[in-house]
Each structure stands twice: as C-alpha cells, then as structure tokens.
Design a protein around this motif. Structure first.
Motif, PDB file in Angstrom:
ATOM      1  N   UNK A  21       0.833  -1.210   0.000  1.00 13.56           N
ATOM      2  CA  UNK A  21       0.000   0.000   0.000  1.00 13.56           C
ATOM      3  C   UNK A  21       0.868   1.260   0.000  1.00 13.56           C
ATOM      4  N   UNK A  22       1.930   1.267   0.797  1.00 12.59           N
ATOM      5  CA  UNK A  22       2.837   2.429   0.817  1.00 12.59           C
ATOM      6  C   UNK A  22       3.508   2.589  -0.538  1.00 12.59           C
ATOM      7  N   UNK A  29       1.673   9.193  -6.165  1.00 14.11           N
ATOM      8  CA  UNK A  29       2.162  10.565  -5.998  1.00 14.11           C
ATOM      9  C   UNK A  29       3.198  10.921  -7.055  1.00 14.11           C
ATOM     10  N   UNK A  30       4.074   9.990  -7.377  1.00  9.18           N
ATOM     11  CA  UNK A  30       5.085  10.216  -8.408  1.00  9.18           C
ATOM     12  C   UNK A  30       4.421  10.470  -9.768  1.00  9.18           C
ATOM     13  N   UNK A  31       3.452   9.646 -10.114  1.00  8.41           N
ATOM     14  CA  UNK A  31       2.734   9.832 -11.382  1.00  8.41           C
ATOM     15  C   UNK A  31       1.992  11.163 -11.412  1.00  8.41           C
ATOM     16  N   UNK A  32       1.473  11.569 -10.258  1.00  7.54           N
ATOM     17  CA  UNK A  32       0.737  12.827 -10.176  1.00  7.54           C
ATOM     18  C   UNK A  32       1.646  14.019 -10.488  1.00  7.54           C
ATOM     19  N   UNK A  33       2.856  14.060  -9.903  1.00  2.55           N
ATOM     20  CA  UNK A  33       3.716  15.211 -10.190  1.00  2.55           C
ATOM     21  C   UNK A  33       4.291  15.137 -11.602  1.00  2.55           C
ATOM     22  N   UNK A  34       4.488  13.933 -12.131  1.00  2.00           N
ATOM     23  CA  UNK A  34       4.957  13.835 -13.514  1.00  2.00           C
ATOM     24  C   UNK A  34       3.876  14.303 -14.485  1.00  2.00           C
ATOM     25  N   UNK A  35       2.631  13.979 -14.205  1.00  2.00           N
ATOM     26  CA  UNK A  35       1.532  14.474 -15.019  1.00  2.00           C
ATOM     27  C   UNK A  35       1.424  15.996 -14.902  1.00  2.00           C
ATOM     28  N   UNK A  36       1.610  16.509 -13.704  1.00  2.00           N
ATOM     29  CA  UNK A  36       1.561  17.962 -13.511  1.00  2.00           C
ATOM     30  C   UNK A  36       2.672  18.638 -14.319  1.00  2.00           C
ATOM     31  N   UNK A  37       3.842  18.014 -14.395  1.00  2.00           N
ATOM     32  CA  UNK A  37       4.909  18.596 -15.207  1.00  2.00           C
ATOM     33  C   UNK A  37       4.537  18.564 -16.689  1.00  2.00           C
ATOM     34  N   UNK A 149       0.427  23.853  -9.706  1.00  2.00           N
ATOM     35  CA  UNK A 149      -0.070  22.480  -9.597  1.00  2.00           C
ATOM     36  C   UNK A 149       1.070  21.473  -9.489  1.00  2.00           C
ATOM     37  N   UNK A 150       2.115  21.689 -10.275  1.00  2.00           N
ATOM     38  CA  UNK A 150       3.278  20.806 -10.221  1.00  2.00           C
ATOM     39  C   UNK A 150       3.937  20.870  -8.845  1.00  2.00           C
ATOM     40  N   UNK A 151       4.181  22.085  -8.360  1.00  2.00           N
ATOM     41  CA  UNK A 151       4.835  22.235  -7.056  1.00  2.00           C
ATOM     42  C   UNK A 151       3.991  21.653  -5.925  1.00  2.00           C
ATOM     43  N   UNK A 152       2.671  21.780  -6.026  1.00  2.00           N
ATOM     44  CA  UNK A 152       1.792  21.160  -5.024  1.00  2.00           C
ATOM     45  C   UNK A 152       1.920  19.633  -5.059  1.00  2.00           C
ATOM     46  N   UNK A 153       1.950  19.062  -6.267  1.00  2.00           N
ATOM     47  CA  UNK A 153       2.084  17.605  -6.407  1.00  2.00           C
ATOM     48  C   UNK A 153       3.445  17.133  -5.901  1.00  2.00           C
ATOM     49  N   UNK A 154       4.490  17.911  -6.168  1.00  2.00           N
ATOM     50  CA  UNK A 154       5.833  17.574  -5.679  1.00  2.00           C
ATOM     51  C   UNK A 154       5.850  17.588  -4.148  1.00  2.00           C
ATOM     52  N   UNK A 155       5.223  18.601  -3.553  1.00  2.00           N
ATOM     53  CA  UNK A 155       5.200  18.684  -2.091  1.00  2.00           C
ATOM     54  C   UNK A 155       4.460  17.486  -1.481  1.00  2.00           C
ATOM     55  N   UNK A 156       3.362  17.071  -2.100  1.00  2.00           N
ATOM     56  CA  UNK A 156       2.626  15.901  -1.601  1.00  2.00           C
ATOM     57  C   UNK A 156       3.496  14.652  -1.670  1.00  2.00           C
ATOM     58  N   UNK A 157       4.185  14.473  -2.797  1.00  2.00           N
ATOM     59  CA  UNK A 157       5.067  13.321  -2.957  1.00  2.00           C
ATOM     60  C   UNK A 157       6.189  13.348  -1.927  1.00  2.00           C
ATOM     61  N   UNK A 158       6.866  14.495  -1.820  1.00  2.00           N
ATOM     62  CA  UNK A 158       8.001  14.603  -0.898  1.00  2.00           C
ATOM     63  C   UNK A 158       7.574  14.374   0.555  1.00  2.00           C
TER      64      UNK A 158
END
Length: 199
Positions: A21-22, A29-37, A149-158
C-alpha cells in the motif's frame, strides 16, 4: 496449526499488504507530479511557439534593435532545449534547475524586449502584436497555474516519501530522492507572470 504460527503468518501478511500500500501510494504521488509537469510542458511549448512570431512581427519595426531580438531568440532556444532535456532524460533536480535558469533568462530577455518596444507606438498599436500580447499573457497565466499544480504535487510526494516508515519502503524500492520544485532565481518571478504589454 499452532496459534503462534497463525499469528506470525498473519503479521507477515499484514506487513506485506501495508508495504504494498505504501509503495502504491508513492507510485501514485510520483505519477501525479509527472503528469503535472506534462501540463507545464504543454504551456511552455505553446509559449516557445509564440515567441518566434512575436520576434518576426517586431523585426520590421525594430531593425536597429537586432541584439535584443537575437537575445530573445537565443533565450527561447535555450529554454526549449532545457525542456527537451527533461523529456529525454526524465524529471530530476538537475534538469529542473536547468529549466528554471533558462526560464529566468527568457523572462529577462522578454522584459528587455518589452522595454524596447515601449518606444515604438506603431508597433504597440499593431493588431498582430496586440493579438500576440493577449496570447502570451494567457499562456503566462497558464504556465503559472500549471507550475503551482506541479509544485503542489511535488510537495505531496516529498511529504509522503519523507514520512516514517514510508521512507524505508520508498528507499527499498527506488524512491530515494525528493522531487525538485520548479522555482525561479528571482522570487518575484514565482509570484508574478512576466508582464508583456504592447498597448
């Protein structure tokens, strides 16, 4: 089957499910920030396509301002190359820093061009220049929105990756580094899109 063995097998199964699950959440999260980019990439490419039209339209009016026009074209080409490098090699902190630097240089070159163009009322009044101005302003707003949006997704991932025990699972399965935020050297550039005004 003994109770101890059942408890041991159940504990191992729970830990495996929890680890999976983790890992799956890290991938999401990784896919989310890559999509945002990818959304930033679309808008940057649009802007890179508009800039040559702007320069071409301005050439007739700014024939003795050749250095300024060449600086804009050169900065645009460097920014486009930095974006292409990310597409070729993937998103990492080095490539994001290169893009941010190239974008800052492009913003500075466009600012100089805007200052030069202020001295040419006929150019500012040109219907073609007004249309390009509107398209560039719209694109700058889209870039700023996509970057947020990208920076928000990166922050969630990090944040998720750095949390304990997620970092143990992440490190074991290739999520070893934080994703890089897309920031510009000039903090004002983060808050305000470059002003391009021909009217």
């Amino acid at each position: 089957m003994s109770t101890t063995l059942i408890i041991l097998i159940s504990t191992i199964a729970i830990l495996l499910i929890w680890g999976v699950a983790i890992y799956n959440q890290l991938v999401a999260f990784s896919n989310r920030y890559q999509n945002a980019f990818a959304q930033i990439e679309v808008q940057l490419k649009r802007r890179y396509d508009l800039i040559p039209n702007l320069v071409e339209s301005a050439k007739g009016y700014l024939s003795h301002e050749r250095e300024t026009l060449e600086a804009v074209v050169e900065a645009r080409n460097e920014a486009a190359s930095a974006l292409k490098a990310i597409g070729d090699s993937g998103i990492d902190s080095g490539s994001i820093k290169n893009l941010a630097g190239a974008e800052s240089a492009l913003g500075a070159a466009m600012g100089k061009l805007n200052v030069v163009m202020e001295a040419y009322p006929d150019l500012k009044a040109s219907e073609n220049m007004q249309q390009l101005s509107e398209e560039l302003t719209s694109t700058e707003n889209r870039v700023a929105f996509a970057r947020q949006g990208f920076n928000d997704a990166v922050m969630s991932y990090n944040t998720y990756r750095q949390s304990f025990p997620n970092m143990i699972i992440g490190n074991a399965f290739g999520h070893r580094e934080d994703a890089a935020l897309l920031e510009f050297a000039d903090s004002a550039a983060i808050q305000d899109a470059p002003k391009i005004n021909f009217s």
